[in-house]
Design an enzyme around this catalytic site. Structure first.
Site, PDB file in Angstrom:
ATOM      1  CG  HIS A  29      -1.779  -1.204   1.344  1.00 29.75           C
ATOM      2  ND1 HIS A  29      -1.296  -2.434   1.728  1.00 29.75           N
ATOM      3  CD2 HIS A  29      -3.100  -1.368   1.127  1.00 29.75           C
ATOM      4  CE1 HIS A  29      -2.296  -3.309   1.740  1.00 29.75           C
ATOM      5  NE2 HIS A  29      -3.398  -2.699   1.386  1.00 29.75           N
ATOM      6  CG  HIS A 322      -6.198   1.712  -0.461  1.00 29.18           C
ATOM      7  ND1 HIS A 322      -6.348   2.404   0.712  1.00 29.18           N
ATOM      8  CD2 HIS A 322      -6.302   0.401  -0.153  1.00 29.18           C
ATOM      9  CE1 HIS A 322      -6.541   1.542   1.691  1.00 29.18           C
ATOM     10  NE2 HIS A 322      -6.522   0.321   1.196  1.00 29.18           N
ATOM     11  CD  GLU A 476     -19.519  -5.775  25.654  1.00 30.62           C
ATOM     12  OE1 GLU A 476     -19.561  -5.088  24.608  1.00 30.62           O
ATOM     13  OE2 GLU A 476     -20.484  -5.832  26.453  1.00 30.62           O
ATOM     14  CG  HIS A 526     -23.035 -14.692  34.210  1.00 30.07           C
ATOM     15  ND1 HIS A 526     -22.131 -14.056  35.024  1.00 30.07           N
ATOM     16  CD2 HIS A 526     -24.255 -14.434  34.725  1.00 30.07           C
ATOM     17  CE1 HIS A 526     -22.772 -13.424  35.986  1.00 30.07           C
ATOM     18  NE2 HIS A 526     -24.066 -13.648  35.840  1.00 30.07           N
ATOM     19  CG  HIS A 538     -27.471 -13.204  28.461  1.00 27.03           C
ATOM     20  ND1 HIS A 538     -28.334 -12.769  27.482  1.00 27.03           N
ATOM     21  CD2 HIS A 538     -27.206 -12.128  29.238  1.00 27.03           C
ATOM     22  CE1 HIS A 538     -28.578 -11.483  27.665  1.00 27.03           C
ATOM     23  NE2 HIS A 538     -27.907 -11.065  28.709  1.00 27.03           N
TER      24      HIS A 538
END
Lengths: 743, 743
Positions: A29, A322, A476, A526, A538
């Site tokens: 690039h 690019h 997260e 969990h 979940h």
């Protein structure tokens, strides 16, 4: 200050090197290096302080080429030996057993082999990586002109993307879009924390800045938005980002997908913003903007720099420059335009070397001064001095492991997420570099020790920068990438919590924890259908298979207190390997057979029976179920069973074959029991009992019952397994393989 | 209009139902329903048009409770039979073979079993799901008071989170934070496209709005930022979002992590913004704001609504009401305050039923009108009418599959990403509901047919809303969640491209494609180290293991042209199962033994040899390598080998055991060959040759050589495998198991 011919010459040298290297590789690039060369020249030569001869200097300024690499410590090279599971640590628990030591040393070797391969992979997205290589070479890092000429060839130190461990001067691996800016936020957090913790009146020990280049691709990624939002909240004045506003992405003009007002968005996050309109030429404007940004102490800064991608090329300003090397005739006209001989390649005028080497020498002098200051600091603040000196070696304080909680079978049943909290409570004082946190699930992840102080801007009145608890918010992915940056800074061990199922939101950055050997700890609570009512969105099914398939990641699923302590022991002492700790919401009893010493082998015999007809191989919450199933098997089927607990298969794989066969022996059948996808368990068992469907919502005991994860449900399948394999001769342990895997 | 006692009564009825249900379950989230009841009342009763007796009505207004569920079509219920791999379709390729039919029917049954289980899992995040259930019940959807009383119990239709397929009135599954807002953007895209495609003068057939509630958690997630950015770019005036500004998340006051100016950020994205300061009480203000938002035709709208979480509780405005049931005494005082009998539970005053049933009846009348309009439309635009009528059944046009390209071994070698492009080029005209796109990798993913028009706001001059090509930008996660919403709208089949490695960025939404049975196609190119120079951050190792462990996902890795066509056939005809198509960057030859008919079984014999000593089991780019290795094995080791191609293990698993054993037979050894993690291949082979480490950067042939993925490297390991298993009696195919997995 004023700029002249020499600056122009230096900038065009960077551009022509990028052009020549991509042309030689017929790949790469060139566009970004050509557009960003001017700002790189001003930033590196006028503002950044670093010593190419010792890229390890702790107070160096950090630079992140987002979706490219970050200047760093060549030490990663020497650091190889750290880039493995801490088997020495394992050994320290095994002094009595010398024969083990020998086996470990050779396992050690294999492991080293494993990780020696990984630096090849500490790669980053290509955009502008030749900018990185050119700068490293010109400033005098150990990267030769020949290395530039072998750009993108197998086993070169200038691969398609910079690779931290083979390329001196590359700090950490970033890579996929958005990661770099988020790493930079982590580096700035680490700087702010380290400064607040160690600096004293007259000892401004840590005062470096973190600089980051990012483009439209990064700006579009959600992870970068998350990181920019929390950087604004945290008021990180030590972070200065340059936004390469070149209007081009792979699909062409960003008009087709990205028409928002990026600067207005960053203002909304609480950033200080500026705009330099002529980024290709206005060196003075660039310098003034960076100088202004350094004055803003209470906000991160972003400078929008309007540039022309592929500046100088006939295709400048188009997607054509690019991701493709320039054509020969284009290169010719460009070199003529820049006053270079069109017939020569890889040319660096001596005066450019001189200019940059002069700046490098100033950096070396600055480090000398700092070393004297640090020595003086030691005479006044010995403890802090020694703590800092220890942290940068990645070694933990002597005897810290004696703080790890141990448990007896008679202790009350506790959820492993609570046992994890007990570990943190027990060790936070002896491991001051441990910085915990959560993605807005503190009370569920149990990641916060009682006396923890939040890492917050002091003016909010809810913490300070010396605080060791991060409130990442519901972010997260940015949390994971920030932890990669925090770990890379060198003075912090980050641990961050979320539900195991939502570690998947961070998959892009978790992969880079592994690729870049960061000692990052994911506290993933969990961990199964055992979470109950919250139900299937979940309840992880595929998650552990996903991360067990990820190289250089330890996936721990402890069954009780001693195994939880063992998981932390290995996570904290394995300097180049991240860990995911999969922890239960529900209470678990402490096992008869568990000890830290056994569990740090990754797998061990939890219940032995030399006459057993079957080995039950299990993890976490299912191990105690298997121990109950052993009774059912005896009573109802007259079958004798033994139980192996495998809290971490990656660590178990690193043990000697002899040891592994003692856990899962030849001659009898084996069945794995884990309440999620069975994918991969065939490696450790003949048959698998798991859950290859989504879970269910309800009180967790009802849900376990619904899917037959009961002593009876296990026994029934174990009996079928024994029956099925009774006629097979020889019945080999799945540990026996026809050939070794490539590692 | 003015509001009175009856409105207050209705609002407090919603609040007390949420309180009673969470108390009965001693679990759940009462806070959000109590705070959002007023806006829900105004929106549903004054603005939304829907018919609870036929939630399938195509022009209904859509509602998304982000990080909660979306009102929808009870038809999902009837839809079960669609929620499986299209084995009927498979059969249509097999008319001659009747005995197959029988086997398929029984496999059918197992598969139906598989997917019948999945609706239990089409769950969503709990925040406010009782708001959803209460509204469904009050407006007269098929959800009884008893159902409310069994909230969060195993096998109830009111699980911990709404589950589309068991709960009439729940549109699609959203779930983890940020997904809902992104689904809403997808629904709005689908509405804009469907309207532009089908509406005619005098026939404003499709003019529904999409409404979305979201909170601080969603606002923090990167996926929501990505979706909001592209929604602004696309000028989606048909999208109206309500931001629940209650200042509380699980970690408490958002001051600890989230202090940005959310409305300023949305303005930067190009949204129209408003603020209603007294969301708990100002019904008139809420109504005016929504009315104003509907007038804004060229921008999506967001209304910041300042509310009090747990309004009416003694703990209102605190985290204490977020995720826990209220205490008994708190409930008492709340009911007294709201004028309800504190001794009674689950009370709905008749006048509240009357009010809502009246609005439901207006919705039914509106549908009647629409049906007449649609009939009239049919008389003037028969083709469009029939096309629309067909699309909503999810059936494809008769004989479309005859357009699928087929190939002979003599055809030139082509990369499967190019073969994918050929499929799109061949079918886009016969499948008008197919909407392709890419996350800024159009030229690499080859997702765009030549004559494609971009889906863009007309005023940008680069496309229009009838366009069928999406420019998602570098926003993989939002792309996936938008495609889930687009698929859920019912008139579109979305296909979206990125590199396989970056599908991991979208893991959170990909999981929900599976959970919610969306017919979404992920075009995942650059599928291995075969991508070469870009190197390890781009080279998938763990990715296929991850998604193979995900229930209800088809992972295809075709080896040539016919297999690529087969992958599209199954992806397009499996109405309730998403697909990931893993495609190569490098060219591959067309196989001797491949046909679409064989490949749609997921696995077949590519090279037979009745006297073979070993079966090589492989996928994608390694199948042709295995065919070369067969020669090497014969010449160098005098070993006869056969080759099985397994382009999709999930579909292969759905075939009869007899068929699977014909592909991977008893009595001889087997070895899998796939140039990435071996995790899971033990299920289909005795030994595995793969890559359990990160890759390398270089020309791809050099990289394959480096890791011994050559005929010689394969043959060497195959010979070791034959030797290793020669003494095992009986040597069973891995297809034989001791017991069936839970599905």
């Amino acid at each position: 200050m004023t700029y002249g011919k020499i600056d122009e010459l230096a900038i065009n040298t960077i551009r022509t090197l990028a052009v020549d290297a991509t042309f030689a590789a017929n790949s790469g690039h060139p566009g970004a290096p050509m557009g960003m060369a001017p700002v790189a020249h001003v930033l590196f030569n006028k503002f950044m302080t670093f010593n190419p001869k010792n890229p390890d200097w702790p107070n160096r300024d950090r630079f992140v080429l987002s979706n490219c690499a970050l200047m760093r410590a060549a030490s990663c090279r020497a650091g190889e030996s750290e880039m493995k599971l801490n088997l020495r640590g394992v050994m320290s628990w095994m002094k009595p057993c010398f024969s083990q030591l020998l086996r470990f040393s050779c396992v050690n070797f294999i492991i080293a082999g494993l990780f020696l391969t990984i630096p090849r992979s500490s790669a980053v997205n290509g955009h502008g990586c030749m900018l990185q290589y050119a700068l490293l070479h010109l400033f005098g890092y150990a990267l030769s002109m020949d290395d530039l000429k072998h750009f993108r060839q197998v086993d070169s130190i200038t691969p398609g993307h910079p690779e931290a461990h083979d390329t001196p001067g590359i700090e950490v691996t970033t890579g996929p879009l958005g990661q770099g800016l988020s790493n930079a936020v982590g580096l700035a957090v680490a700087q702010a924390h380290t400064a607040a913790y160690f600096n004293k009146p007259g000892f401004d020990l840590i005062n470096n800045y973190t600089y980051c280049f990012f483009g439209d691709g990064c700006a579009m990624e959600g992870i970068a938005s998350e990181a920019a939002s929390i950087a604004g909240h945290l008021q990180l004045g030590n972070l200065i980002a340059i936004y390469d506003d070149n209007h081009i992405s792979i699909d062409g003009d960003i008009k087709c997908a990205f028409t928002e007002d990026v600067m207005a968005r960053f203002e909304a996050y609480g950033w200080h913003t500026q705009w330099v309109q002529h980024g290709d030429t206005d060196l003075k404007g660039i310098e003034e903007a960076i100088a202004k940004a350094k004055e803003v102490k209470d906000k991160p800064s972003v400078i929008k720099l309007t540039t022309t991608i592929g500046f100088g090329s006939l295709l400048q300003g188009t997607g054509g420059v690019h991701g493709n090397a320039l054509k020969a005739d284009d290169i010719k006209q460009l070199k003529v335009k820049f006053g270079f001989d069109p017939e020569k390649t890889f040319v660096v005028p001596q005066e450019v070397y001189d200019l940059y080497h002069k700046h490098a020498a100033e950096g070396a002098a600055a480090e000398q001064e700092w070393n004297q200051l640090f020595e003086k600091y030691g005479s006044e603040y010995k403890e802090l001095h020694d703590d800092f000196a220890r942290r940068v070696t990645k070694a933990l304080p002597e005897g810290w492991q004696n703080k790890l909680p141990t448990y007896k079978p008679t202790d009350p049943a506790v959820a492993t997420r609570k046992l994890s909290e007990s570990v943190l409570e027990a060790i936070y004082e002896v491991i001051p570099e441990l910085v915990s946190g959560s993605a807005d699930l503190t009370s569920s992840n149990n990641t916060r020790w009682k006396k923890a102080v939040d890492f917050q801007p002091p003016n909010l009145g809810i913490g300070n920068y010396a605080g060791r608890y991060m409130r990442y918010g519901v972010r997260e992915h940015a949390m994971a990438a920030m932890m990669n940056g925090m770990s890379a800074y060198g003075t912090i061990i980050p641990a961050g919590g979320t539900f195991l199922n939502f570690v998947s939101y961070a998959a892009g950055a978790v992969r880079l924890s592994s690729l870049s050997h960061q000692r990052v700890i994911y506290v993933a609570t969990h961990d199964s259908i055992g979470l109950g009512e919250d139900g299937p969105t979940h309840q992880p099914i595929e998650t552990l298979a996903h991360f067990r398939a990820l190289p250089n990641m330890m996936v721990w699923r402890p069954a009780d207190g001693n195994e939880t302590s063992a998981a932390y022991y290995m996570a904290l002492t394995s300097k180049g390997t991240p860990s995911i700790l999969a922890l239960t919401r529900q209470n678990l009893p402490h096992l008869e057979g568990s000890t830290i010493e056994k569990a740090i082998k990754g797998g061990y015999v939890a219940l032995e029976d030399k006459e057993a007809n079957i080995t039950l191989v299990s993890t976490g919450s299912e191990v105690s179920l298997c121990l109950e199933a052993v009774k059912t098997l005896k009573e109802k089927y007259n079958i004798k069973a033994r139980v192996a607990s495998l809290p971490c298969v990656e660590v178990f794989d690193a043990q000697s074959k002899e040891y592994r066969l003692s856990v899962i022996p030849d001659g009898i059948a084996s069945m794995s029991v884990e309440v999620m996808s069975t994918l991969g368990w065939e490696k450790y068992s003949h048959e698998q009992f798991g859950l290859n469907r989504f879970g269910a919502s309800g009180p967790y005991k009802d849900v376990y019952k619904k899917f037959e994860f009961t002593p009876e449900g296990i026994a029934k399948r174990a009996a079928a397994t024994v029956e099925f394999y009774k006629d097979v001769k020889p019945l080999r342990s799945p540990i026996n393989r026809a050939f070794l895997q490539l590692i």
